[in-house]
Design a protein around this motif. Sequence first.
Motif, PDB file in Angstrom:
ATOM      1  N   ALA A   1     113.176  90.685 117.612  1.00 34.13           N
ATOM      2  CA  ALA A   1     113.801  90.036 116.457  1.00 34.13           C
ATOM      3  C   ALA A   1     112.762  89.584 115.443  1.00 34.13           C
ATOM      4  O   ALA A   1     112.964  89.690 114.228  1.00 34.13           O
ATOM      5  CB  ALA A   1     114.637  88.847 116.922  1.00 34.13           C
ATOM      6  N   MET A   2     111.620  89.076 115.931  1.00 32.87           N
ATOM      7  CA  MET A   2     110.543  88.643 115.037  1.00 32.87           C
ATOM      8  C   MET A   2     109.998  89.822 114.241  1.00 32.87           C
ATOM      9  O   MET A   2     109.772  89.723 113.027  1.00 32.87           O
ATOM     10  CB  MET A   2     109.421  87.992 115.855  1.00 32.87           C
ATOM     11  N   LEU A   3     109.782  90.940 114.903  1.00 40.32           N
ATOM     12  CA  LEU A   3     109.257  92.125 114.225  1.00 40.32           C
ATOM     13  C   LEU A   3     110.237  92.610 113.161  1.00 40.32           C
ATOM     14  O   LEU A   3     109.842  92.957 112.041  1.00 40.32           O
ATOM     15  CB  LEU A   3     108.980  93.227 115.243  1.00 40.32           C
ATOM     16  N   ALA A   4     111.537  92.610 113.495  1.00 43.68           N
ATOM     17  CA  ALA A   4     112.552  93.024 112.523  1.00 43.68           C
ATOM     18  C   ALA A   4     112.552  92.100 111.309  1.00 43.68           C
ATOM     19  O   ALA A   4     112.629  92.559 110.161  1.00 43.68           O
ATOM     20  CB  ALA A   4     113.927  93.031 113.188  1.00 43.68           C
ATOM     21  N   LYS A   5     112.437  90.798 111.554  1.00 44.84           N
ATOM     22  CA  LYS A   5     112.426  89.812 110.474  1.00 44.84           C
ATOM     23  C   LYS A   5     111.303  90.089 109.482  1.00 44.84           C
ATOM     24  O   LYS A   5     111.465  89.927 108.264  1.00 44.84           O
ATOM     25  CB  LYS A   5     112.273  88.419 111.074  1.00 44.84           C
ATOM     26  N   HIS A   6     110.153  90.528 109.989  1.00 46.29           N
ATOM     27  CA  HIS A   6     108.996  90.777 109.129  1.00 46.29           C
ATOM     28  C   HIS A   6     108.908  92.233 108.661  1.00 46.29           C
ATOM     29  O   HIS A   6     107.894  92.646 108.079  1.00 46.29           O
ATOM     30  CB  HIS A   6     107.709  90.370 109.852  1.00 46.29           C
ATOM     31  N   GLY A   7     109.963  93.006 108.888  1.00 43.77           N
ATOM     32  CA  GLY A   7     110.019  94.375 108.383  1.00 43.77           C
ATOM     33  C   GLY A   7     109.087  95.334 109.080  1.00 43.77           C
ATOM     34  O   GLY A   7     108.625  96.312 108.481  1.00 43.77           O
ATOM     35  N   ILE A   8     108.829  95.074 110.378  1.00 42.17           N
ATOM     36  CA  ILE A   8     107.849  95.878 111.117  1.00 42.17           C
ATOM     37  C   ILE A   8     108.556  96.809 112.093  1.00 42.17           C
ATOM     38  O   ILE A   8     109.351  96.373 112.932  1.00 42.17           O
ATOM     39  CB  ILE A   8     106.866  94.961 111.877  1.00 42.17           C
ATOM     40  N   ARG A   9     108.256  98.095 111.980  1.00 41.15           N
ATOM     41  CA  ARG A   9     108.694  99.106 112.938  1.00 41.15           C
ATOM     42  C   ARG A   9     107.501  99.506 113.807  1.00 41.15           C
ATOM     43  O   ARG A   9     106.370  99.097 113.553  1.00 41.15           O
ATOM     44  CB  ARG A   9     109.230 100.337 112.207  1.00 41.15           C
ATOM     45  N   HIS A  10     107.774 100.358 114.795  1.00 43.08           N
ATOM     46  CA  HIS A  10     106.691 100.813 115.674  1.00 43.08           C
ATOM     47  C   HIS A  10     105.644 101.617 114.913  1.00 43.08           C
ATOM     48  O   HIS A  10     104.480 101.670 115.311  1.00 43.08           O
ATOM     49  CB  HIS A  10     107.255 101.654 116.828  1.00 43.08           C
ATOM     50  N   ASP A  11     106.042 102.238 113.793  1.00 48.92           N
ATOM     51  CA  ASP A  11     105.121 103.087 113.040  1.00 48.92           C
ATOM     52  C   ASP A  11     104.608 102.416 111.759  1.00 48.92           C
ATOM     53  O   ASP A  11     104.054 103.084 110.880  1.00 48.92           O
ATOM     54  CB  ASP A  11     105.778 104.425 112.707  1.00 48.92           C
ATOM     55  N   THR A  12     104.772 101.110 111.657  1.00 45.41           N
ATOM     56  CA  THR A  12     104.201 100.359 110.533  1.00 45.41           C
ATOM     57  C   THR A  12     102.762  99.964 110.872  1.00 45.41           C
ATOM     58  O   THR A  12     102.514  99.443 111.959  1.00 45.41           O
ATOM     59  CB  THR A  12     105.008  99.072 110.271  1.00 45.41           C
ATOM     60  N   THR A  13     101.834 100.235 109.974  1.00 49.23           N
ATOM     61  CA  THR A  13     100.468  99.743 110.175  1.00 49.23           C
ATOM     62  C   THR A  13     100.422  98.275 109.754  1.00 49.23           C
ATOM     63  O   THR A  13     100.808  97.936 108.636  1.00 49.23           O
ATOM     64  CB  THR A  13      99.457 100.556 109.348  1.00 49.23           C
ATOM     65  N   VAL A  14      99.975  97.423 110.664  1.00 48.78           N
ATOM     66  CA  VAL A  14      99.901  95.989 110.396  1.00 48.78           C
ATOM     67  C   VAL A  14      98.439  95.569 110.376  1.00 48.78           C
ATOM     68  O   VAL A  14      97.693  95.804 111.334  1.00 48.78           O
ATOM     69  CB  VAL A  14     100.666  95.169 111.452  1.00 48.78           C
ATOM     70  N   ILE A  15      98.025  94.959 109.269  1.00 44.95           N
ATOM     71  CA  ILE A  15      96.652  94.463 109.111  1.00 44.95           C
ATOM     72  C   ILE A  15      96.717  92.948 109.103  1.00 44.95           C
ATOM     73  O   ILE A  15      97.279  92.340 108.191  1.00 44.95           O
ATOM     74  CB  ILE A  15      96.027  94.989 107.808  1.00 44.95           C
ATOM     75  N   LEU A  16      96.181  92.331 110.140  1.00 48.73           N
ATOM     76  CA  LEU A  16      96.280  90.888 110.334  1.00 48.73           C
ATOM     77  C   LEU A  16      94.967  90.191 110.021  1.00 48.73           C
ATOM     78  O   LEU A  16      93.885  90.735 110.272  1.00 48.73           O
ATOM     79  CB  LEU A  16      96.681  90.581 111.770  1.00 48.73           C
ATOM     80  N   TYR A  17      95.072  88.993 109.485  1.00 49.21           N
ATOM     81  CA  TYR A  17      93.890  88.154 109.302  1.00 49.21           C
ATOM     82  C   TYR A  17      94.278  86.707 109.521  1.00 49.21           C
ATOM     83  O   TYR A  17      95.472  86.357 109.542  1.00 49.21           O
ATOM     84  CB  TYR A  17      93.285  88.336 107.902  1.00 49.21           C
ATOM     85  N   GLY A  18      93.288  85.862 109.727  1.00 46.93           N
ATOM     86  CA  GLY A  18      93.560  84.448 109.938  1.00 46.93           C
ATOM     87  C   GLY A  18      92.415  83.584 109.468  1.00 46.93           C
ATOM     88  O   GLY A  18      91.288  84.062 109.293  1.00 46.93           O
ATOM     89  N   ARG A  19      92.694  82.310 109.230  1.00 43.87           N
ATOM     90  CA  ARG A  19      91.616  81.340 108.995  1.00 43.87           C
ATOM     91  C   ARG A  19      90.800  81.243 110.281  1.00 43.87           C
ATOM     92  O   ARG A  19      89.591  81.034 110.245  1.00 43.87           O
ATOM     93  CB  ARG A  19      92.183  79.972 108.619  1.00 43.87           C
ATOM     94  N   ASP A  20      91.507  81.353 111.410  1.00 47.42           N
ATOM     95  CA  ASP A  20      90.884  81.496 112.721  1.00 47.42           C
ATOM     96  C   ASP A  20      91.181  82.912 113.189  1.00 47.42           C
ATOM     97  O   ASP A  20      92.362  83.282 113.328  1.00 47.42           O
ATOM     98  CB  ASP A  20      91.455  80.484 113.711  1.00 47.42           C
ATOM     99  N   VAL A  21      90.136  83.693 113.441  1.00 44.72           N
ATOM    100  CA  VAL A  21      90.345  85.097 113.802  1.00 44.72           C
ATOM    101  C   VAL A  21      91.198  85.214 115.050  1.00 44.72           C
ATOM    102  O   VAL A  21      92.049  86.107 115.170  1.00 44.72           O
ATOM    103  CB  VAL A  21      88.989  85.807 113.991  1.00 44.72           C
ATOM    104  N   TYR A  22      91.019  84.292 116.006  1.00 45.62           N
ATOM    105  CA  TYR A  22      91.762  84.439 117.254  1.00 45.62           C
ATOM    106  C   TYR A  22      93.264  84.186 117.110  1.00 45.62           C
ATOM    107  O   TYR A  22      94.050  84.641 117.938  1.00 45.62           O
ATOM    108  CB  TYR A  22      91.159  83.635 118.395  1.00 45.62           C
TER     109      TYR A  22
END
Length: 435
Positions: free
Chosen positions: A213-234
């Motif tokens: 459900a979380m992935l659907a909410k953010h418009g993410i499918r199995h074939d979506t490339t997701v590039i993540l970043y954070g103030r804290d990398v972990y």
Amino acid sequence: MKRVSQLTALTAALGLAAFSSFAADMTHSLTLAELQQQKGAVIDTRVSAFYNGWPQALNGTSGHEPSALNLSASWLGAMNEAQLKAWATQHQLTQATPIALYGSDSDNQAVKARLSEAGFSHIALLGDALQIPARLQRLAHFEQLVYPQWLSQLQQGKPVTAAPAGEWKVIEAAWGAPKFYLLSHIPGADYIDTNEVESEPLWNKVSDDALKAMLAKHGIRHDTTVILYGRDVYAAARVAQIMLYAGVKDVRLLDGGWKAWDEAGLPVERGTPGKVTPAADFGAPVPGQPQLMLNTEQARGLLHRKDASLVSIRSWPEFTGVTSGYSYIKPKGEIQGARWGHAGSDATHMEDFKNPDGTMRSADDIAAMWKEWHIVADQQVAFYCGTGWRASETFMYARAMGWKNVGVYDGGWYEWSSNPQNPVATGERGPDSSL
């Protein structure tokens, strides 16, 4: 136009002469074969992204010279004399070691100056650097750790190496409300609260249904490339690792996180996340890679094996039971039979895995650190920490290094220590304690 005093002119002339002399010193060069005959060391002065394997130009050479060390000129401002000497000692460099540098002229000059100040006098250029592509070495999956300029070019629609195959998204991840995100974030980035992927009481991942459900909410499918970043990398790594478990095929981290983007001086924006169109369907079963997340019994099965390692990514005081590392985790100690994979000074730092600018330390350094504790690439390896964040960051690095059989013990020390029947070790001990 201001008049220039004779003293100023003289000073400038002397400075130019000194620079010319200094530059002349760098005209001495050695080939890699010549340096190897002298048992010398090669130092790559470029940023870690290029050292790791990103080409400096589209379709350019990729990687670094064999056994080269990475001492980026961009790190020098963050390294004092003692830190530079410690770096040299760690890599077994003495003042008598022949050294050959390669990178841009300005980077080579800057590194040579600092090394000379530290007493290294046998410094030359590597004359045949990056000229023989077949001998260059690189991270097996360098593309999984992107760098700011690459991401900026992707956003501008420019051709880039290792471009996403289809749709892609940039997402900032952090715990709680997006207070820093609201002030400044990468343009177009969505925001994920880590509470969307893990929950109390033990901060393990949420159920597979909740994850879907979380992935659907953010418009993410199995074939979506997701590039993540954070103030804290972990924090970003925790979300990335869980997305990979769910079945997102292409998940990448911005190496160095928000700090890297900010220091690159690239555009930012402020305000709330833009409207995201939910995904109608993930397009594949969830979880897609269940082997990436281990439960307690699976983790227990890795202990005291030569072909497997259960690896603690916790500080030495946590590993030896001096502190639990967390205000909300009371028991102190470590899983008996676990191997120490290093981490940092406390539960919120990962210095052992970081370059001075916060990017991933070289794969050779990390592999050598792990080998001392009998952790090697051909084993089945599961990382854990207190609740999963540090373990996830390490997992992402091991994955980029090409380690094939790696996962995360989701419950970590929090879950293990909650059962008094689970064996616990405390006190100083060495690598052989896990055999």
